[in-house]
Design an enzyme around this catalytic site. Sequence first.
Site, PDB file in Angstrom:
ATOM      1  N   TYR A   1       0.819  -1.225   0.000  1.00  0.00           N
ATOM      2  CA  TYR A   1       0.000   0.000   0.000  1.00  0.00           C
ATOM      3  C   TYR A   1       0.849   1.271   0.000  1.00  0.00           C
ATOM      4  O   TYR A   1       0.330   2.367  -0.193  1.00  0.00           O
ATOM      5  CB  TYR A   1      -0.932   0.059   1.230  1.00  0.00           C
ATOM      6  CG  TYR A   1      -1.907  -1.077   1.371  1.00  0.00           C
ATOM      7  CD1 TYR A   1      -2.146  -1.959   0.314  1.00  0.00           C
ATOM      8  CD2 TYR A   1      -2.595  -1.291   2.557  1.00  0.00           C
ATOM      9  CE1 TYR A   1      -3.026  -3.032   0.459  1.00  0.00           C
ATOM     10  CE2 TYR A   1      -3.483  -2.343   2.705  1.00  0.00           C
ATOM     11  CZ  TYR A   1      -3.685  -3.207   1.654  1.00  0.00           C
ATOM     12  OH  TYR A   1      -4.556  -4.249   1.802  1.00  0.00           O
TER      13      TYR A   1
ATOM     14  N   HIS B   1       0.603 -11.554   1.755  1.00  0.00           N
ATOM     15  CA  HIS B   1      -0.457 -10.787   1.094  1.00  0.00           C
ATOM     16  C   HIS B   1      -1.132 -11.564  -0.040  1.00  0.00           C
ATOM     17  O   HIS B   1      -2.347 -11.471  -0.244  1.00  0.00           O
ATOM     18  CB  HIS B   1       0.168  -9.499   0.539  1.00  0.00           C
ATOM     19  CG  HIS B   1      -0.803  -8.397   0.287  1.00  0.00           C
ATOM     20  ND1 HIS B   1      -0.464  -7.086   0.390  1.00  0.00           N
ATOM     21  CD2 HIS B   1      -2.121  -8.395  -0.065  1.00  0.00           C
ATOM     22  CE1 HIS B   1      -1.517  -6.329   0.110  1.00  0.00           C
ATOM     23  NE2 HIS B   1      -2.531  -7.111  -0.171  1.00  0.00           N
TER      24      HIS B   1
HETATM   25  N1  LIG Z   1      -5.594  -8.530   1.357  1.00  0.00           N
HETATM   26  C1  LIG Z   1      -5.916  -7.990   0.222  1.00  0.00           C
HETATM   27  O1  LIG Z   1      -5.555  -8.452  -0.858  1.00  0.00           O
HETATM   28  C2  LIG Z   1      -6.756  -6.751   0.229  1.00  0.00           C
HETATM   29  C3  LIG Z   1      -7.297  -6.270  -0.966  1.00  0.00           C
HETATM   30  C4  LIG Z   1      -8.096  -5.133  -0.904  1.00  0.00           C
HETATM   31  C5  LIG Z   1      -8.330  -4.516   0.295  1.00  0.00           C
HETATM   32  N2  LIG Z   1      -7.767  -4.978   1.439  1.00  0.00           N
HETATM   33  C6  LIG Z   1      -8.009  -4.345   2.763  1.00  0.00           C
HETATM   34  O2  LIG Z   1      -9.409  -4.189   2.942  1.00  0.00           O
HETATM   35  C7  LIG Z   1      -9.714  -2.822   3.168  1.00  0.00           C
HETATM   36  C8  LIG Z   1     -11.091  -2.464   2.657  1.00  0.00           C
HETATM   37  O3  LIG Z   1     -11.254  -2.816   1.302  1.00  0.00           O
HETATM   38  P1  LIG Z   1     -11.486  -1.748   0.144  1.00  0.00           P
HETATM   39  O4  LIG Z   1     -10.851  -0.480   0.521  1.00  0.00           O
HETATM   40  O5  LIG Z   1     -11.111  -2.400  -1.125  1.00  0.00           O
HETATM   41  O6  LIG Z   1     -13.053  -1.608   0.032  1.00  0.00           O
HETATM   42  P2  LIG Z   1     -14.333  -1.400   0.986  1.00  0.00           P
HETATM   43  O7  LIG Z   1     -13.939  -1.152   2.386  1.00  0.00           O
HETATM   44  O8  LIG Z   1     -15.237  -2.544   0.687  1.00  0.00           O
HETATM   45  O9  LIG Z   1     -14.978  -0.100   0.336  1.00  0.00           O
HETATM   46  C9  LIG Z   1     -14.361   1.155   0.400  1.00  0.00           C
HETATM   47  C10 LIG Z   1     -15.250   2.123  -0.340  1.00  0.00           C
HETATM   48  O10 LIG Z   1     -16.516   2.228   0.297  1.00  0.00           O
HETATM   49  C11 LIG Z   1     -16.768   3.607   0.659  1.00  0.00           C
HETATM   50  N3  LIG Z   1     -17.408   3.579   1.980  1.00  0.00           N
HETATM   51  C12 LIG Z   1     -16.871   3.188   3.153  1.00  0.00           C
HETATM   52  N4  LIG Z   1     -17.778   3.245   4.136  1.00  0.00           N
HETATM   53  C13 LIG Z   1     -18.914   3.701   3.595  1.00  0.00           C
HETATM   54  C14 LIG Z   1     -20.211   3.980   4.129  1.00  0.00           C
HETATM   55  N5  LIG Z   1     -20.507   3.800   5.407  1.00  0.00           N
HETATM   56  N6  LIG Z   1     -21.152   4.453   3.269  1.00  0.00           N
HETATM   57  C15 LIG Z   1     -20.871   4.634   1.965  1.00  0.00           C
HETATM   58  N7  LIG Z   1     -19.671   4.378   1.404  1.00  0.00           N
HETATM   59  C16 LIG Z   1     -18.690   3.919   2.213  1.00  0.00           C
HETATM   60  C17 LIG Z   1     -15.426   4.278   0.672  1.00  0.00           C
HETATM   61  O11 LIG Z   1     -15.549   5.619   0.272  1.00  0.00           O
HETATM   62  P3  LIG Z   1     -15.029   6.828   1.207  1.00  0.00           P
HETATM   63  O12 LIG Z   1     -13.579   6.589   1.512  1.00  0.00           O
HETATM   64  O13 LIG Z   1     -15.255   8.021   0.361  1.00  0.00           O
HETATM   65  O14 LIG Z   1     -15.911   6.805   2.438  1.00  0.00           O
HETATM   66  C18 LIG Z   1     -14.659   3.499  -0.399  1.00  0.00           C
HETATM   67  O15 LIG Z   1     -14.952   4.010  -1.678  1.00  0.00           O
HETATM   68  C19 LIG Z   1      -8.572  -2.085   2.464  1.00  0.00           C
HETATM   69  O16 LIG Z   1      -8.454  -0.751   2.874  1.00  0.00           O
HETATM   70  C20 LIG Z   1      -7.399  -2.947   2.841  1.00  0.00           C
HETATM   71  O17 LIG Z   1      -6.969  -2.676   4.161  1.00  0.00           O
HETATM   72  C21 LIG Z   1      -6.985  -6.110   1.430  1.00  0.00           C
END
Ligand SMILES: NC(=O)c1ccc[n+]([C@@H]2O[C@H](COP(=O)([O-])OP(=O)(O)OC[C@H]3O[C@@H](n4cnc5c(N)ncnc54)[C@H](OP(=O)(O)O)[C@@H]3O)[C@@H](O)[C@H]2O)c1
Length: 447
Positions: A221, A279
């Site tokens: 990241y 990862h």
């Molecule tokens: N291990 C892996 O391979 C892997 C891959 C991907 C992600 N991850 C981890 O998982 C975490 C989360 O996944 P992600 O970032 O892909 O997606 P997510 O948490 O499913 O979705 C994030 C999106 O949802 C929006 N959001 C968040 N809360 C909200 C709410 N209450 N109402 C409306 N919209 C909302 C955010 O916008 P705003 O920011 O504008 O609120 C952002 O656009 C990552 O940050 C990372 O730490 C791990």
Amino acid sequence: MRIPTLETKSLLLRPLSVDDAQNAYDRWTSDPDVSRYMMYCTHQSIEETNEWLKYVDINSDVAYDFAVCVKDEDNYLCGSCGVYYIEEDQVFEVGYNIAKDHWRKGYGTEIMQALVKFLINDLHQTAIKGRYEIHNEVSGHVMKKCGFEYVYDEDDYKFDGVTKHECHVLRYNVKGQKKQFELYNGVSFDPVAYGTYKAEPGSVTKALKAGYRYFDTASFYKNEEMVGSELKASGIPREELFIASKIWPDEFGYKETFEAFERSISKLQTDHLDLYLIHWPIAEGDKQWRSRVVDTWNAMSELYKAGKIRAIGVSNFLPHHMKVILDNCEIKPMVDQLELHIGYMQQYAVDFCRANDIHVQAWSPLGRGRLKEDPVITKMANKYLVSPEKLMLRFLNQNDISILPKSNDLARMSDNLDIFGFTIDDYDMSFLLSLPQLGYSGEHPDI
Ligand SMILES: NC(=O)c1ccc[n+]([C@@H]2O[C@H](COP(=O)([O-])OP(=O)(O)OC[C@H]3O[C@@H](n4cnc5c(N)ncnc54)[C@H](OP(=O)(O)O)[C@@H]3O)[C@@H](O)[C@H]2O)c1
């Protein structure tokens, strides 16, 4: 259940009876300000009020109607209130109506607080609906003061069934208990972590303010410095934080893993990690991935035994990747972090982890915004009077899966932590679990 008498500081809320009709009719119909909003106030005659009192089925298990009486005024009847089961939404709604000469005395707040208490303690409800006509700001203020939160708008009809008025719908948030998860080695942690992928500078500080203590980052990241410096600047003791990072395939190898770990903890300004994950199992086209995963895992195991990492795990490992570790290494992974959300539940991988006592964690628990407009999710969220996002997160939590929602916005961060005030019933859980594929990222470790 027999309707009880509820007592507040100034009021007695006693069962409403048909004998109250004359008083109710006189007071409600004489009040043009209230009748702008209240459906009962459209009654044209005492007979209509009498009919209404019969129709509301005063003492049943779907409607509990109370007469609002003022203790200091010889129990003068100044209004009515009640809770009513809304079949369509499968939830109880609260409402009240006070004659105008008794406004501005705080009675609305007393009534709402008493009804909420009655619903929670006596009727064992976890979600409560409230509604107010959009121009009736006083009602809105009372509900918000009593802990109700805005959910959506809907139209309502007055008692005549014709006159429409637009309402804001609110939900009372019964604060539920959040349960910590525990790994097979005894390490426990919060069920909701802050996901930092693409988090803006300042977001970690906001997340701490919202109440997060578990932070998920990764060398991939390129934000470990930012996460580390914001955590440090907060002054929150290290032992109150849970910091997880990940090693990327271009850092794999026995010796290389120690170096990667040192880089991560140095950027994160900490001397240990609470969780360290592989990862991704395979660098693109790498035919040697099995031995590289084993070497990496063995180095992580050494760091674990040395107390530099409290728990070790993997991410994006499907059963055939996991078997490489299970068949060749001494220590079993404690966590598998997978893409999991409504519409993409990878049940085969989840079941495999469960059978091996490996905790399952969800990345992209909100489908990174791809599920936002889905009508099935929206409809069910409306039923539970929550946002679609809360429904998505609670669904994973009820499946015993920890979640890492990411947001840059303080209000949304707080919302994502506040998911324990309602329970999705077994029928809906099973329905959501069996939905066809929705919102998949397209990221597969073998393709
Ligand atoms: N291990 C892996 O391979 C892997 C891959 C991907 C992600 N991850 C981890 O998982 C975490 C989360 O996944 P992600 O970032 O892909 O997606 P997510 O948490 O499913 O979705 C994030 C999106 O949802 C929006 N959001 C968040 N809360 C909200 C709410 N209450 N109402 C409306 N919209 C909302 C955010 O916008 P705003 O920011 O504008 O609120 C952002 O656009 C990552 O940050 C990372 O730490 C791990």
